[in-house]
Design a protein around this motif. Structure first.
Motif, PDB file in Angstrom:
ATOM      1  N   GLY A 118       0.788  -1.226   0.000  1.00  0.00           N
ATOM      2  CA  GLY A 118       0.000   0.000   0.000  1.00  0.00           C
ATOM      3  C   GLY A 118       0.818   1.272   0.000  1.00  0.00           C
ATOM      4  O   GLY A 118       0.592   2.164  -0.824  1.00  0.00           O
ATOM      5  N   LEU A 119       1.777   1.385   0.903  1.00  0.00           N
ATOM      6  CA  LEU A 119       2.586   2.603   0.963  1.00  0.00           C
ATOM      7  C   LEU A 119       3.480   2.746  -0.260  1.00  0.00           C
ATOM      8  O   LEU A 119       3.742   3.863  -0.713  1.00  0.00           O
ATOM      9  CB  LEU A 119       3.414   2.640   2.244  1.00  0.00           C
ATOM     10  CG  LEU A 119       2.625   2.875   3.528  1.00  0.00           C
ATOM     11  CD1 LEU A 119       3.545   2.824   4.742  1.00  0.00           C
ATOM     12  CD2 LEU A 119       1.866   4.186   3.480  1.00  0.00           C
ATOM     13  N   ALA A 120       3.924   1.633  -0.835  1.00  0.00           N
ATOM     14  CA  ALA A 120       4.720   1.696  -2.068  1.00  0.00           C
ATOM     15  C   ALA A 120       3.865   2.235  -3.209  1.00  0.00           C
ATOM     16  O   ALA A 120       4.334   3.028  -4.033  1.00  0.00           O
ATOM     17  CB  ALA A 120       5.285   0.326  -2.415  1.00  0.00           C
ATOM     18  N   LEU A 121       2.605   1.826  -3.270  1.00  0.00           N
ATOM     19  CA  LEU A 121       1.694   2.353  -4.289  1.00  0.00           C
ATOM     20  C   LEU A 121       1.464   3.844  -4.094  1.00  0.00           C
ATOM     21  O   LEU A 121       1.479   4.621  -5.051  1.00  0.00           O
ATOM     22  CB  LEU A 121       0.358   1.612  -4.244  1.00  0.00           C
ATOM     23  CG  LEU A 121       0.359   0.172  -4.733  1.00  0.00           C
ATOM     24  CD1 LEU A 121      -0.976  -0.497  -4.409  1.00  0.00           C
ATOM     25  CD2 LEU A 121       0.641   0.118  -6.215  1.00  0.00           C
ATOM     26  N   ILE A 122       1.265   4.235  -2.841  1.00  0.00           N
ATOM     27  CA  ILE A 122       1.059   5.649  -2.544  1.00  0.00           C
ATOM     28  C   ILE A 122       2.292   6.457  -2.940  1.00  0.00           C
ATOM     29  O   ILE A 122       2.189   7.512  -3.580  1.00  0.00           O
ATOM     30  CB  ILE A 122       0.708   5.846  -1.059  1.00  0.00           C
ATOM     31  CG1 ILE A 122      -0.687   5.279  -0.784  1.00  0.00           C
ATOM     32  CG2 ILE A 122       0.798   7.314  -0.658  1.00  0.00           C
ATOM     33  CD1 ILE A 122      -1.042   5.160   0.669  1.00  0.00           C
ATOM     34  N   ALA A 123       3.467   5.962  -2.590  1.00  0.00           N
ATOM     35  CA  ALA A 123       4.707   6.656  -2.939  1.00  0.00           C
ATOM     36  C   ALA A 123       4.867   6.773  -4.458  1.00  0.00           C
ATOM     37  O   ALA A 123       5.416   7.759  -4.954  1.00  0.00           O
ATOM     38  CB  ALA A 123       5.909   5.927  -2.336  1.00  0.00           C
ATOM     39  N   ALA A 124       4.355   5.780  -5.197  1.00  0.00           N
ATOM     40  CA  ALA A 124       4.478   5.800  -6.652  1.00  0.00           C
ATOM     41  C   ALA A 124       3.570   6.843  -7.305  1.00  0.00           C
ATOM     42  O   ALA A 124       3.934   7.427  -8.319  1.00  0.00           O
ATOM     43  CB  ALA A 124       4.170   4.414  -7.216  1.00  0.00           C
ATOM     44  N   VAL A 125       2.384   7.093  -6.744  1.00  0.00           N
ATOM     45  CA  VAL A 125       1.444   8.028  -7.394  1.00  0.00           C
ATOM     46  C   VAL A 125       1.478   9.431  -6.790  1.00  0.00           C
ATOM     47  O   VAL A 125       1.035  10.372  -7.433  1.00  0.00           O
ATOM     48  CB  VAL A 125      -0.010   7.497  -7.381  1.00  0.00           C
ATOM     49  CG1 VAL A 125      -0.103   6.181  -8.122  1.00  0.00           C
ATOM     50  CG2 VAL A 125      -0.568   7.385  -5.982  1.00  0.00           C
ATOM     51  N   ALA A 126       2.002   9.577  -5.581  1.00  0.00           N
ATOM     52  CA  ALA A 126       1.997  10.882  -4.911  1.00  0.00           C
ATOM     53  C   ALA A 126       3.276  11.650  -5.221  1.00  0.00           C
ATOM     54  O   ALA A 126       4.343  11.054  -5.401  1.00  0.00           O
ATOM     55  CB  ALA A 126       1.861  10.692  -3.404  1.00  0.00           C
ATOM     56  N   CYS A 127       3.160  12.974  -5.257  1.00  0.00           N
ATOM     57  CA  CYS A 127       4.376  13.773  -5.417  1.00  0.00           C
ATOM     58  C   CYS A 127       5.099  13.887  -4.072  1.00  0.00           C
ATOM     59  O   CYS A 127       6.293  14.159  -4.029  1.00  0.00           O
ATOM     60  CB  CYS A 127       4.056  15.141  -6.004  1.00  0.00           C
ATOM     61  SG  CYS A 127       2.863  16.111  -5.100  1.00  0.00           S
TER      62      CYS A 127
END
Length: 188
Positions: A118-127
């Protein structure tokens, strides 16, 4: 997120307010249960459509899904707070606040892991993303912004709800079939 003043209800069930810096904020307190995750996605979808930022809907739904699911799984209080804040430059902050002081950890991705992405996905889409520790819990947030050249929606209409999108596709397909039948039958 600063001091927030209550203004009025948002159609999606959240409360619309204004932060001390004048930015728009929509927030909702949801029960800490799995059924709240799609409610949080709906809040995001409707808010971003209202703010005319449809290009951020998919990424923001992913972020709020992951953050809400983490809060449902790990927090120990009966509710969580979902907040969207429109910041300068069409940047949007999506945040989930819960009453657990355990901070999230970005885990290395293992091929055989069944969770923890989850956090890896967030890090991938968030600036940008982060955690604000609070005396009684934490706020986990992610900032999203349109890519360069995507400030305005495209010429094709963007419909925020899945039903509206389905209806639009159904209308287009029906019109195509009717035109095709008219051409086949030789009717103008």
């Amino acid at each position: 997120m600063g001091d927030i003043m209550l203004r009025r209800s948002h159609p999606s069930g959240g409360l619309r307010s204004q932060a001390a810096d004048g930015s728009s904020v929509v927030t909702a307190v949801l029960p800490r249960e799995a059924e709240s995750v799609p409610v949080a996605r709906r809040l995001v979808r409707h808010t971003l459509a209202d703010w005319r930022l449809p290009q951020l809907i998919d990424a923001a739904e992913l972020v709020v899904s992951e953050l809400s699911a983490n809060a449902v799984e790990h927090a120990r209080h009966a509710s969580v707070r979902v907040t969207l804040q429109r910041r300068p430059g069409n940047r949007v902050r999506v945040a989930v606040t819960d009453k657990s002081t355990d901070l999230p950890v970005l885990l290395p991705l293992a091929d055989d892991a069944e969770s923890g992405r989850g956090l890896a996905l967030i890090a991938a889409v968030a600036c940008q993303w982060g955690t604000d520790p609070l005396p009684w819990g934490k706020r986990v947030w992610a900032d999203l912004e349109p890519e360069q050249g995507q400030e305005e929606p495209s010429c094709a209409p963007m419909y925020a709800g899945h039903r509206a999108q389905l209806l639009y596709v159904l209308i287009v397909v029906t019109l195509g079939v009717l035109v095709g039948l008219a051409v086949i039958s030789g009717t103008p």
